[in-house]
Scaffold this active site. Structure first.
Site, PDB file in Angstrom:
ATOM      1  N   TRP A   1      -8.576  10.790  -0.028  1.00 23.31           N
ATOM      2  CA  TRP A   1      -7.967  11.171  -1.307  1.00 23.31           C
ATOM      3  C   TRP A   1      -6.453  10.982  -1.282  1.00 23.31           C
ATOM      4  CZ3 TRP A   1     -10.739  15.952  -3.842  1.00 23.31           C
ATOM      5  CH2 TRP A   1     -12.138  15.782  -3.770  1.00 23.31           C
TER       6      TRP A   1
ATOM      7  N   ALA B   1      -5.844  -2.978   3.742  1.00 22.92           N
ATOM      8  CA  ALA B   1      -7.280  -2.778   3.558  1.00 22.92           C
ATOM      9  C   ALA B   1      -7.717  -3.246   2.177  1.00 22.92           C
ATOM     10  CB  ALA B   1      -7.636  -1.295   3.724  1.00 22.92           C
TER      11      ALA B   1
ATOM     12  N   GLY C   1       0.797  -1.222   0.000  1.00 22.84           N
ATOM     13  CA  GLY C   1       0.000   0.000   0.000  1.00 22.84           C
ATOM     14  C   GLY C   1       0.831   1.274   0.000  1.00 22.84           C
ATOM     15  N   GLN C   2       0.160   2.377  -0.321  1.00 23.41           N
ATOM     16  CA  GLN C   2       0.837   3.677  -0.380  1.00 23.41           C
ATOM     17  C   GLN C   2       1.393   4.100   0.973  1.00 23.41           C
ATOM     18  OE1 GLN C   2      -0.890   6.738  -3.185  1.00 23.41           O
ATOM     19  NE2 GLN C   2      -2.755   5.580  -2.744  1.00 23.41           N
TER      20      GLN C   2
ATOM     21  N   ASP D   1     -12.750   8.869   4.909  1.00 24.61           N
ATOM     22  CA  ASP D   1     -13.876   9.793   4.826  1.00 24.61           C
ATOM     23  C   ASP D   1     -15.164   9.101   4.419  1.00 24.61           C
ATOM     24  OD1 ASP D   1     -12.235   9.603   2.319  1.00 24.61           O
ATOM     25  OD2 ASP D   1     -13.973  10.624   1.458  1.00 24.61           O
TER      26      ASP D   1
ATOM     27  N   TYR E   1     -17.918  -0.342   0.825  1.00 22.97           N
ATOM     28  CA  TYR E   1     -16.582  -0.012   1.312  1.00 22.97           C
ATOM     29  C   TYR E   1     -16.663   0.840   2.573  1.00 22.97           C
ATOM     30  CZ  TYR E   1     -12.115   2.460   1.617  1.00 22.97           C
ATOM     31  OH  TYR E   1     -10.948   3.028   2.078  1.00 22.97           O
TER      32      TYR E   1
ATOM     33  N   LEU F   1      -5.052 -11.706   7.339  1.00 20.06           N
ATOM     34  CA  LEU F   1      -5.998 -10.916   8.127  1.00 20.06           C
ATOM     35  C   LEU F   1      -7.246 -11.701   8.513  1.00 20.06           C
ATOM     36  CD1 LEU F   1      -5.891  -7.398   6.428  1.00 20.06           C
ATOM     37  CD2 LEU F   1      -4.864  -8.097   8.578  1.00 20.06           C
TER      38      LEU F   1
ATOM     39  N   THR G   1      -9.477  -1.902  -0.774  1.00 19.83           N
ATOM     40  CA  THR G   1      -9.716  -0.526  -1.195  1.00 19.83           C
ATOM     41  C   THR G   1     -10.384  -0.400  -2.563  1.00 19.83           C
ATOM     42  OG1 THR G   1      -7.476  -0.401  -2.104  1.00 19.83           O
ATOM     43  CG2 THR G   1      -7.789   0.362   0.167  1.00 19.83           C
TER      44      THR G   1
END
Length: 291
Positions: free
Chosen positions: A150, A60, A10-11, A102, A125, A37, A62
């Site tokens: 974002w 996650a 992931g990022q 968010d 999600y 997980l 995503t």
């Protein structure tokens, strides 16, 4: 300090691995097949073996649109998984930092969302991520749940890289202009997560625990974000791309997106003294690397 992070691709994981050494922190990223997980026993074994001072729950599901048809998998990864990780963290006597989104809000508020606003996700999600928040909080009181939005970075797949890729073959791109939020650099998220982990390890103050919002400074629409990206591209390469501003209804997707993803970061500032840079500043930092 040693921090265990769930996920390897992931990022935010990639950003933590890059930022950790300069902050004097060893980041240990663990994912499949070592860490599953959906398997509590494997989590206990792997995480206990790392002997971390804190755990960051970053892995996650995503794929927002795909989640609409893969609800069970989304809940397994985004809800049951983090809840189990929080249980392991409690057993080890260490804090957990859980990354949320968010999307837990419906997006129909006029102003910015604060942490105490009623949630009401409008997608699978979002519902799976909210269930993860609830599970983590119940499993381990020593937690900081960070809602961000974002996310982009020099790593993985994200909006910035998608815009640059599309710009290679197009002179005009239509981008949604009626969804509002704050682009957030994973590099900034990583710096904040490391600072929060250090405080949680050293300070028992209850004000440092709970749910916090963590997004870039300022606000934008996706079209604003795209225009900033293309301005940098034009300055670097001379390539000019114009943005056509469209509405959400012009670009239908399987999952509904919040129209308003603006989050107040005041609680985080008051508790930790952390304020992320303005999104344009951080976007240009990432673009300097990508271009």
């Amino acid at each position: 300090m040693r921090i265990a992070v769930t996920g390897t691709q992931g990022q935010v994981v990639s950003a933590l691995l890059e930022r950790g050494p300069a902050a004097g922190v060893e980041i240990v990223a663990v994912g499949r097949p070592q860490l599953d997980l959906t398997d509590l026993a494997s989590m206990r074994t792997v995480l206990a073996g790392i002997r971390p001072d804190a755990i960051v729950s970053a892995a996650a599901y995503t794929a927002v649109d795909k989640a609409e048809s893969e609800e069970a998998l989304a809940f397994a990864v985004n809800a049951a998984g983090p809840t189990a990780i929080a249980e392991v963290a409690r057993e080890l006597g260490i804090p957990i930092i859980h990354l949320s989104t968010d999307y837990v809000f419906p997006g129909d508020k006029q102003g910015v969302y604060v942490e105490t606003d009623a949630t009401g996700p409008v997608s699978v999600y979002g519902r799976s991520k909210l269930a993860g928040e609830i599970g983590v909080a119940a499993a381990n009181p020593n937690h900081a749940i960070l809602r961000t939005a974002w996310v982009y970075s020099p790593f993985g797949n994200n909006f910035v890289k998608t815009m640059l890729r599309l710009a290679e073959t197009r002179d005009t791109l239509n981008v949604v202009a009626d969804q509002h939020g704050a682009p957030t650099s994973a590099l900034d998220i990583a710096d904040a997560v490391i600072a929060i982990a250090k405080r949680l390890r050293d300070d028992p103050d209850p004000k440092l625990r709970g749910v916090f919002h963590l997004t870039g400074g300022g606000e934008a629409t996706w079209a604003d974000f795209a225009e900033t990206i293309f301005a940098a591209l034009r300055a670097k390469s001379g390539k000019s791309v114009s943005v056509g501003r469209i509405t959400t209804t012009d670009y239908p997707t399987p999952a509904k997106r919040p129209a308003n993803s603006r989050l107040s970061n005041e609680k985080l500032k008051q508790a930790y003294g952390i304020v992320l840079p303005d999104w344009k500043e951080s976007t240009n930092v990432v673009l300097d690397r990508l271009l």
